[in-house]
Design an enzyme around this catalytic site. Structure first.
Site, PDB file in Angstrom:
ATOM      1  CE  LYS A  24      -3.908  -2.169   2.190  1.00 51.84           C
ATOM      2  NZ  LYS A  24      -4.684  -2.724   3.504  1.00 51.84           N
TER       3      LYS A  24
ATOM      4  CD  GLN B 258      -3.709  -4.281   6.483  1.00 53.24           C
ATOM      5  OE1 GLN B 258      -3.812  -3.409   5.961  1.00 53.24           O
ATOM      6  NE2 GLN B 258      -4.399  -5.255   6.028  1.00 53.24           N
TER       7      GLN B 258
ATOM      8  CG  ASP C 147     -10.620  -0.332   4.676  1.00 50.56           C
ATOM      9  OD1 ASP C 147     -10.303  -0.794   3.525  1.00 50.56           O
ATOM     10  OD2 ASP C 147      -9.728  -0.865   5.591  1.00 50.56           O
TER      11      ASP C 147
END
Ligand code: NDP
Length: 296
Positions: A53, A97, A120
């Site tokens: 990422k 995460q 997200d």
């Protein structure tokens, strides 16, 4: 029939290039989009994802901030980092995460992220916005599937879609997106009676189950477009390999098009994370949002 193999890797590269072009076009004196990724603990798979990422964020011309915390970090400390990033005007996207260590309440943490920076799409506000047809941050993996489906099929309206799996991360938001595209949507799960029969109805079949090769060729409607979200590590002939939730060898003989594993849906997830960071930036700065990158 042999299905078209959908090249998710190439499509993801084209999404990243579109994001990078848009970032490069921003006025010289404006701040660049910034993405913060928080990693708690040392889960090896998460370390790899976070590294990828970071690299792709920087390649797209964006700012990358990484917050690495020990596995024994108290929830309050993680929440303090999120509060700081929520208030930071140089950060437009915040990703925590997953999975988080057991001492941390995942839902409380996800709901602490400012919904406007929730790249997200897991905050309950964005879940509700997607469900009620309002502009939302859309979860990255389903957004990636939607982009691939639109690219192959154009309008999805009126199509029979089956989503196998009902997780908050993939299955449910995927079903919401397909409903928004005017598909007729069935969501199947572990209690579905006669899963094979349900799958055979699908012109669009999305498999997000986490069971290696569960869906076989004879479960697939001839000509269907198949999105295999599953990433399963299996040991075969003494070697570790990744396989999807669909039995690729038999499915490829029946489907019209199919995503491979690896190289299908997987690469789209990070590309859509960058797209979402750009979308969040544009909304926060009152700039026009690129509809095809936002899934709108
Ligand atoms: P979850 O474990 O959260 O959800 C799995 C879903 O599949 C559940 O709804 C479960 O039903 C259903 N299910 C389990 N077994 C069966 C069965 N035998 N028949 C029918 N349905 C079943 O998984 P995720 O949604 O998080 O992930 C799914 C897969 O996608 C995994 O392989 C994961 O690694 C992969 N993934 C890939 C990503 C990518 O970037 N490509 C991103 C995220 C996930 P029930 O609700 O009844 O328990």
């Amino acid at each position: 029939m042999t299905a078209e193999i959908i090249d998710g890797k190439a499509f993801a590269a084209s999404v990243r290039a579109r994001v990078a072009a848009r970032v490069a076009d921003l006025p010289r004196d404006s701040i660049v989009p910034g993405l913060a990724v928080i990693l708690v603990g040392d889960d090896p798979a998460s370390q790899v994802y976070v590294r990828n990422k970071r690299r792709q964020t920087i390649e797209a011309g964006m700012r990358s901030e990484e917050v690495r915390l020990g596995g024994d970090t108290p929830e309050a400390e993680l929440l303090a980092h999120i509060a700081r990033l929520n208030a930071d005007p140089t950060i437009h996207g915040i990703l925590v995460q997953l999975p988080l260590p057991a001492q941390i309440d995942t839902l409380r943490v996800l709901d602490a992220v400012d919904p406007a920076k929730d790249v997200d799409g897991f905050h309950v506000t964005n879940v509700g916005r997607l469900a009620t047809g309002q502009p939302a941050m859309v979860p990255c993996t389903p957004l990636g599937c939607l982009m691939l489906l639109r690219d192959r099929l154009g309008s999805l309206a009126g199509r029979e879609a089956v989503v196998v799996g009902r997780s908050n991360i993939v299955g449910k938001p995927m079903a919401q997106l397909l409903l928004r595209e005017n598909c007729t949507v069935t969501v199947a799960h572990s209690r579905t009676a006669d899963l094979a029969d349900v799958c055979r109805r699908a012109e669009i079949l999305v498999a997000a189950v986490g069971r290696p090769r569960l869906i076989r060729g004879d479960w697939i409607r001839p000509g269907a477009t198949v999105m295999d979200v599953g990433i399963n590590r299996v040991e075969e002939d003494g070697a570790a390999r990744l396989v999807g939730d669909v039995d690729f060898e038999s499915a490829v003989e029946v489907a019209g098009a199919i995503t491979p594993v690896p190289g299908g849906v997987g690469p789209m997830t990070i590309a859509c994370l960058l797209a979402n960071t750009l979308t969040a930036y544009c909304r926060l700065h009152g700039l026009p949002v690129a509809a095809e990158l936002a899934g709108a």
